[in-house]
Design a protein around this motif. Structure first.
Motif, PDB file in Angstrom:
ATOM      1  N   ASN A  99       0.839  -1.201   0.000  1.00 49.73           N
ATOM      2  CA  ASN A  99       0.000   0.000   0.000  1.00 49.73           C
ATOM      3  C   ASN A  99       0.871   1.247   0.000  1.00 49.73           C
ATOM      4  OD1 ASN A  99      -1.937   1.966   0.283  1.00 49.73           O
ATOM      5  ND2 ASN A  99      -2.972   1.008   2.013  1.00 49.73           N
ATOM      6  N   PHE A 100       0.571   2.140  -0.902  1.00 53.99           N
ATOM      7  CA  PHE A 100       1.170   3.473  -0.899  1.00 53.99           C
ATOM      8  C   PHE A 100       0.215   4.392  -1.636  1.00 53.99           C
ATOM      9  CE2 PHE A 100       2.741   1.085  -4.531  1.00 53.99           C
ATOM     10  CZ  PHE A 100       2.527   1.944  -5.600  1.00 53.99           C
ATOM     11  N   PRO A 101       0.080   5.637  -1.203  1.00 57.35           N
ATOM     12  CA  PRO A 101      -0.843   6.553  -1.876  1.00 57.35           C
ATOM     13  C   PRO A 101      -0.246   7.055  -3.187  1.00 57.35           C
ATOM     14  CG  PRO A 101       0.232   7.660  -0.055  1.00 57.35           C
ATOM     15  CD  PRO A 101       0.672   6.233   0.014  1.00 57.35           C
ATOM     16  N   ALA A 102      -1.051   7.044  -4.236  1.00 55.40           N
ATOM     17  CA  ALA A 102      -0.577   7.536  -5.530  1.00 55.40           C
ATOM     18  C   ALA A 102      -1.771   7.858  -6.417  1.00 55.40           C
ATOM     19  CB  ALA A 102       0.299   6.497  -6.218  1.00 55.40           C
ATOM     20  N   PRO A 103      -1.777   9.023  -7.059  1.00 55.58           N
ATOM     21  CA  PRO A 103      -2.838   9.319  -8.026  1.00 55.58           C
ATOM     22  C   PRO A 103      -2.639   8.462  -9.272  1.00 55.58           C
ATOM     23  CG  PRO A 103      -1.154  11.009  -8.103  1.00 55.58           C
ATOM     24  CD  PRO A 103      -0.792  10.115  -6.965  1.00 55.58           C
ATOM     25  N   LEU A 104      -3.698   8.228  -9.992  1.00 59.27           N
ATOM     26  CA  LEU A 104      -3.602   7.408 -11.203  1.00 59.27           C
ATOM     27  C   LEU A 104      -2.556   7.948 -12.172  1.00 59.27           C
ATOM     28  CD1 LEU A 104      -7.350   6.566 -11.878  1.00 59.27           C
ATOM     29  CD2 LEU A 104      -5.504   4.909 -11.603  1.00 59.27           C
ATOM     30  N   LEU A 107       0.895   6.885 -11.020  1.00 59.56           N
ATOM     31  CA  LEU A 107       1.050   5.467 -10.686  1.00 59.56           C
ATOM     32  C   LEU A 107       1.647   4.732 -11.874  1.00 59.56           C
ATOM     33  CD1 LEU A 107       0.490   3.195  -8.625  1.00 59.56           C
ATOM     34  CD2 LEU A 107      -1.816   3.014  -9.600  1.00 59.56           C
ATOM     35  N   SER A 108       2.815   4.157 -11.691  1.00 67.69           N
ATOM     36  CA  SER A 108       3.478   3.438 -12.792  1.00 67.69           C
ATOM     37  C   SER A 108       2.888   2.044 -12.936  1.00 67.69           C
ATOM     38  CB  SER A 108       4.974   3.320 -12.510  1.00 67.69           C
ATOM     39  OG  SER A 108       5.212   2.406 -11.449  1.00 67.69           O
ATOM     40  N   PRO A 109       3.014   1.451 -14.119  1.00 66.24           N
ATOM     41  CA  PRO A 109       2.574   0.059 -14.273  1.00 66.24           C
ATOM     42  C   PRO A 109       3.240  -0.877 -13.274  1.00 66.24           C
ATOM     43  CG  PRO A 109       2.956   1.046 -16.426  1.00 66.24           C
ATOM     44  CD  PRO A 109       3.449   2.032 -15.402  1.00 66.24           C
ATOM     45  N   ASN A 110       4.504  -0.660 -12.990  1.00 65.20           N
ATOM     46  CA  ASN A 110       5.198  -1.517 -12.028  1.00 65.20           C
ATOM     47  C   ASN A 110       4.648  -1.330 -10.616  1.00 65.20           C
ATOM     48  OD1 ASN A 110       6.888  -2.760 -13.862  1.00 65.20           O
ATOM     49  ND2 ASN A 110       8.578  -1.332 -13.552  1.00 65.20           N
ATOM     50  N   GLY A 111       4.311  -0.083 -10.270  1.00 70.72           N
ATOM     51  CA  GLY A 111       3.729   0.168  -8.964  1.00 70.72           C
ATOM     52  C   GLY A 111       2.366  -0.499  -8.810  1.00 70.72           C
ATOM     53  N   PHE A 112       1.551  -0.386  -9.850  1.00 68.60           N
ATOM     54  CA  PHE A 112       0.236  -1.033  -9.846  1.00 68.60           C
ATOM     55  C   PHE A 112       0.402  -2.549  -9.720  1.00 68.60           C
ATOM     56  CE2 PHE A 112      -3.647  -2.777 -11.511  1.00 68.60           C
ATOM     57  CZ  PHE A 112      -4.638  -1.867 -11.164  1.00 68.60           C
ATOM     58  N   LYS A 113       1.301  -3.102 -10.527  1.00 71.03           N
ATOM     59  CA  LYS A 113       1.517  -4.554 -10.549  1.00 71.03           C
ATOM     60  C   LYS A 113       2.053  -5.057  -9.215  1.00 71.03           C
ATOM     61  CE  LYS A 113       3.818  -8.167 -13.283  1.00 71.03           C
ATOM     62  NZ  LYS A 113       4.471  -8.854 -12.136  1.00 71.03           N
TER      63      LYS A 113
END
Length: 253
Positions: A99-104, A107-113
């Motif tokens: 979990n980390f706060p990030a706006p869309l 948000l990188s693909p790696n972060g999402f993944k």
């Protein structure tokens, strides 16, 4: 003092992922104080060792395994070590999460993944390994730690909400498929819980205001009690259910 009877998990063995700190450690402590032998796993041995020392000092039989839940081979090893050490495995709590706060837009693909892999793939890996090693033949209880933000959406949490929505779906599906083998699979969905890493990260950005009709944030102990209930025989006819532990915040958000 606990509201639950002492010894309600006597003779049982529980595995808690992400059990070295925060909510996971509180869950492990609560299960152990009510009779379970406890195994915890996490990626960092530096956190695991003192956590087990703390549990043992409180009279809980506990051990640890270093494990990245995204790696099935590591998961299978820890599950096998738990069964070998304690002779069985009755309760699995899938608590490991990212979990980390990030706006869309940030948000990188790696972060999402990364969050999806820890929350969703990790839950699948641990559940499947536990099922294959013990639960499928003997029955037991799996409790997946989810969230409530996916019910309404929440800014800065698209990756987490997406992963947790998938965990909810996986829970319902596995409950249907594994029920015939005596395996119950349920969700505990916490809201904002003080004393957790996720709470600290989010409130640092959004502030500490709560939407809960009860007018406060929850505590780790309250989540752990919900897990204990679902793991115990008091929930023997409950499977595929979601128990929201957020003071009703998702209803008022």
């Amino acid at each position: 003092m606990s509201v639950f009877r002492d010894g309600i998990l006597d003779g049982r063995v529980a595995l808690v992922t992400g059990g070295a700190t925060g909510l996971g450690l509180e869950i492990a402590r609560t299960l152990g104080r009510h009779g379970a032998k406890v195994a915890i796993c996490s990626r960092k041995e530096d956190n695991l060792r003192p956590a087990v020392d703390e549990l043992v000092s409180q009279g809980i039989e506990a051990r640890y395994g270093v494990c990245d839940v995204r790696d099935m081979a590591q998961v299978e090893r820890v599950v096998a070590e738990t069964v070998e050490a304690y002779g069985r495995l009755d309760v699995v709590v899938n608590n490991a999460a990212g979990n980390f706060p990030a706006p869309l837009t940030g948000l990188s693909p790696n972060g999402f993944k990364a969050v999806v892999d820890i929350d969703l793939l990790g839950t699948f890996n641990v559940s499947r390994a536990a099922y294959d090693a013990w639960l499928g033949a003997h029955g037991g209880s799996i409790v997946n730690i989810s969230a409530t933000i996916q019910y309404t959406g929440m800014a800065l949490q698209a990756h987490v909400a997406s992963a947790k929505a998938a965990v909810d779906a996986l829970t319902r599906t596995s409950a249907i498929e594994w029920g015939k083998n005596g395996v119950r699979v349920n969700v505990v969905a916490p809201g904002g819980m003080t004393g957790t890493e996720g709470y600290s990260r989010i409130t640092a950005v959004t502030g500490t205001k709560t939407h809960s009709p009860l007018g406060r944030h929850g505590t780790r102990h309250e989540v752990a009690d919900a897990v204990l209930f679902l793991a115990s025989d008091a929930a023997s006819y409950i499977t595929g259910a979601t128990l929201a532990v957020d003071g009703g915040a998702h209803l008022a958000r």
